[in-house]
Design a protein around this motif. Structure first.
Motif, PDB file in Angstrom:
ATOM      1  N   LEU A  13       0.851  -1.185   0.000  1.00 39.84           N
ATOM      2  CA  LEU A  13       0.000   0.000   0.000  1.00 39.84           C
ATOM      3  C   LEU A  13       0.884   1.230   0.000  1.00 39.84           C
ATOM      4  N   THR A  14       0.512   2.197  -0.784  1.00 37.90           N
ATOM      5  CA  THR A  14       1.223   3.462  -0.752  1.00 37.90           C
ATOM      6  C   THR A  14       0.781   4.215   0.495  1.00 37.90           C
ATOM      7  N   ALA A  15       1.474   5.279   0.826  1.00 34.67           N
ATOM      8  CA  ALA A  15       1.087   6.100   1.967  1.00 34.67           C
ATOM      9  C   ALA A  15      -0.331   6.643   1.761  1.00 34.67           C
ATOM     10  N   THR A  16      -0.647   7.001   0.530  1.00 33.84           N
ATOM     11  CA  THR A  16      -1.994   7.496   0.220  1.00 33.84           C
ATOM     12  C   THR A  16      -3.037   6.409   0.423  1.00 33.84           C
ATOM     13  N   ASP A  17      -2.737   5.182  -0.033  1.00 30.06           N
ATOM     14  CA  ASP A  17      -3.649   4.046   0.155  1.00 30.06           C
ATOM     15  C   ASP A  17      -3.896   3.797   1.638  1.00 30.06           C
ATOM     16  N   ARG A  18      -2.813   3.785   2.427  1.00 26.52           N
ATOM     17  CA  ARG A  18      -2.947   3.543   3.862  1.00 26.52           C
ATOM     18  C   ARG A  18      -3.781   4.631   4.530  1.00 26.52           C
ATOM     19  N   ALA A  19      -3.545   5.883   4.163  1.00 25.77           N
ATOM     20  CA  ALA A  19      -4.294   6.994   4.756  1.00 25.77           C
ATOM     21  C   ALA A  19      -5.775   6.897   4.390  1.00 25.77           C
ATOM     22  N   ASN A  46     -26.044 -17.013  13.704  1.00 24.84           N
ATOM     23  CA  ASN A  46     -25.259 -18.105  14.272  1.00 24.84           C
ATOM     24  C   ASN A  46     -23.786 -17.906  13.954  1.00 24.84           C
ATOM     25  N   PRO A  47     -22.887 -18.453  14.785  1.00 29.13           N
ATOM     26  CA  PRO A  47     -21.457 -18.336  14.479  1.00 29.13           C
ATOM     27  C   PRO A  47     -21.111 -18.877  13.093  1.00 29.13           C
ATOM     28  N   GLY A  48     -21.814 -19.909  12.652  1.00 33.24           N
ATOM     29  CA  GLY A  48     -21.543 -20.486  11.329  1.00 33.24           C
ATOM     30  C   GLY A  48     -21.816 -19.523  10.193  1.00 33.24           C
ATOM     31  N   ASP A  49     -22.760 -18.588  10.399  1.00 30.40           N
ATOM     32  CA  ASP A  49     -23.064 -17.603   9.362  1.00 30.40           C
ATOM     33  C   ASP A  49     -21.858 -16.723   9.094  1.00 30.40           C
ATOM     34  N   LEU A  50     -21.189 -16.316  10.145  1.00 32.52           N
ATOM     35  CA  LEU A  50     -20.003 -15.472   9.994  1.00 32.52           C
ATOM     36  C   LEU A  50     -18.862 -16.254   9.346  1.00 32.52           C
ATOM     37  N   THR A  51     -18.731 -17.509   9.728  1.00 30.39           N
ATOM     38  CA  THR A  51     -17.691 -18.354   9.130  1.00 30.39           C
ATOM     39  C   THR A  51     -17.890 -18.477   7.628  1.00 30.39           C
ATOM     40  N   LYS A  52     -19.142 -18.605   7.195  1.00 28.30           N
ATOM     41  CA  LYS A  52     -19.429 -18.709   5.764  1.00 28.30           C
ATOM     42  C   LYS A  52     -19.020 -17.435   5.024  1.00 28.30           C
ATOM     43  N   LEU A  53     -19.232 -16.284   5.663  1.00 26.57           N
ATOM     44  CA  LEU A  53     -18.843 -15.019   5.028  1.00 26.57           C
ATOM     45  C   LEU A  53     -17.328 -14.920   4.873  1.00 26.57           C
ATOM     46  N   LEU A  54     -16.600 -15.472   5.828  1.00 25.19           N
ATOM     47  CA  LEU A  54     -15.141 -15.384   5.801  1.00 25.19           C
ATOM     48  C   LEU A  54     -14.490 -16.506   5.001  1.00 25.19           C
ATOM     49  N   ALA A  55     -15.263 -17.506   4.619  1.00 24.53           N
ATOM     50  CA  ALA A  55     -14.701 -18.681   3.961  1.00 24.53           C
ATOM     51  C   ALA A  55     -14.476 -18.503   2.463  1.00 24.53           C
ATOM     52  N   SER A  56     -14.921 -17.396   1.886  1.00 25.62           N
ATOM     53  CA  SER A  56     -14.752 -17.241   0.440  1.00 25.62           C
ATOM     54  C   SER A  56     -13.286 -16.973   0.092  1.00 25.62           C
ATOM     55  N   ASP A  57     -12.958 -17.269  -1.146  1.00 22.05           N
ATOM     56  CA  ASP A  57     -11.583 -17.062  -1.608  1.00 22.05           C
ATOM     57  C   ASP A  57     -11.231 -15.582  -1.617  1.00 22.05           C
ATOM     58  N   LEU A  58      -9.990 -15.297  -1.326  1.00 22.39           N
ATOM     59  CA  LEU A  58      -9.514 -13.912  -1.397  1.00 22.39           C
ATOM     60  C   LEU A  58      -9.321 -13.515  -2.854  1.00 22.39           C
ATOM     61  N   PRO A  59      -9.477 -12.237  -3.166  1.00 24.36           N
ATOM     62  CA  PRO A  59      -9.289 -11.808  -4.552  1.00 24.36           C
ATOM     63  C   PRO A  59      -7.825 -11.926  -4.976  1.00 24.36           C
ATOM     64  N   ILE A  60      -7.622 -12.185  -6.239  1.00 23.77           N
ATOM     65  CA  ILE A  60      -6.266 -12.272  -6.792  1.00 23.77           C
ATOM     66  C   ILE A  60      -5.696 -10.860  -6.972  1.00 23.77           C
ATOM     67  N   ASP A  61      -6.506  -9.985  -7.521  1.00 29.41           N
ATOM     68  CA  ASP A  61      -6.061  -8.609  -7.763  1.00 29.41           C
ATOM     69  C   ASP A  61      -6.446  -7.718  -6.582  1.00 29.41           C
ATOM     70  N   PRO A  62      -5.663  -6.684  -6.330  1.00 30.07           N
ATOM     71  CA  PRO A  62      -5.980  -5.795  -5.210  1.00 30.07           C
ATOM     72  C   PRO A  62      -7.310  -5.071  -5.437  1.00 30.07           C
ATOM     73  N   LEU A  63      -7.992  -4.772  -4.346  1.00 34.29           N
ATOM     74  CA  LEU A  63      -9.260  -4.049  -4.408  1.00 34.29           C
ATOM     75  C   LEU A  63      -9.034  -2.603  -4.008  1.00 34.29           C
ATOM     76  N   ASP A  64      -9.891  -1.722  -4.508  1.00 33.72           N
ATOM     77  CA  ASP A  64      -9.770  -0.332  -4.087  1.00 33.72           C
ATOM     78  C   ASP A  64     -10.372  -0.180  -2.688  1.00 33.72           C
ATOM     79  N   THR A  65     -10.127   0.947  -2.061  1.00 34.62           N
ATOM     80  CA  THR A  65     -10.553   1.193  -0.687  1.00 34.62           C
ATOM     81  C   THR A  65     -12.052   0.998  -0.514  1.00 34.62           C
ATOM     82  N   ASP A  66     -12.847   1.494  -1.455  1.00 38.19           N
ATOM     83  CA  ASP A  66     -14.300   1.358  -1.337  1.00 38.19           C
ATOM     84  C   ASP A  66     -14.732  -0.102  -1.316  1.00 38.19           C
ATOM     85  N   ALA A  67     -14.103  -0.937  -2.138  1.00 46.10           N
ATOM     86  CA  ALA A  67     -14.449  -2.361  -2.183  1.00 46.10           C
ATOM     87  C   ALA A  67     -14.020  -3.062  -0.894  1.00 46.10           C
TER      88      ALA A  67
END
Length: 92
Positions: A13-19, A46-67
């Motif tokens: 992340l650039t300094a601008t990205d971090r800010a 339920n706790p399982g609902d949150l696990t399902k949200l976190l279980a998806s694959d991470l993006p290959i390309d970087p996302l912008d701040t809004d995403a």
């Protein structure tokens, strides 16, 4: 012939990205604290609902701040808020 600048690693992340991301996270936290007293006392999922949200694959390309913040807000909105009196600010 000028040498090209070194390639930036996708996860850097650039300094601008971090800010930008830091400001967005702080804005979210301030809104959350403001609304905390209006949130349900007991978790609405339920706790399982949150696990399902976190279980998806991470993006290959970087996302912008809004995403990034949209993903965060989606997971946080489905989080397991505790309305215990000791978890809220006193003196209000």
């Amino acid at each position: 012939m000028a040498t090209p600048p070194p390639a930036r690693h996708l996860l850097e992340l650039t300094a601008t990205d971090r800010a930008e991301l830091g400001r967005a996270a702080l804005d979210w936290a301030l809104k959350y604290l403001e609304a905390q007293s209006r949130l349900p006392i007991y978790p609405t999922n339920n706790p399982g609902d949150l696990t399902k949200l976190l279980a998806s694959d991470l993006p290959i390309d970087p996302l912008d701040t809004d995403a990034v913040m949209a993903d965060f807000e989606h997971v946080a909105a489905n989080g397991r808020h505790s309305g215990h009196p000791r978890s809220t600010r006193r003196g209000r």
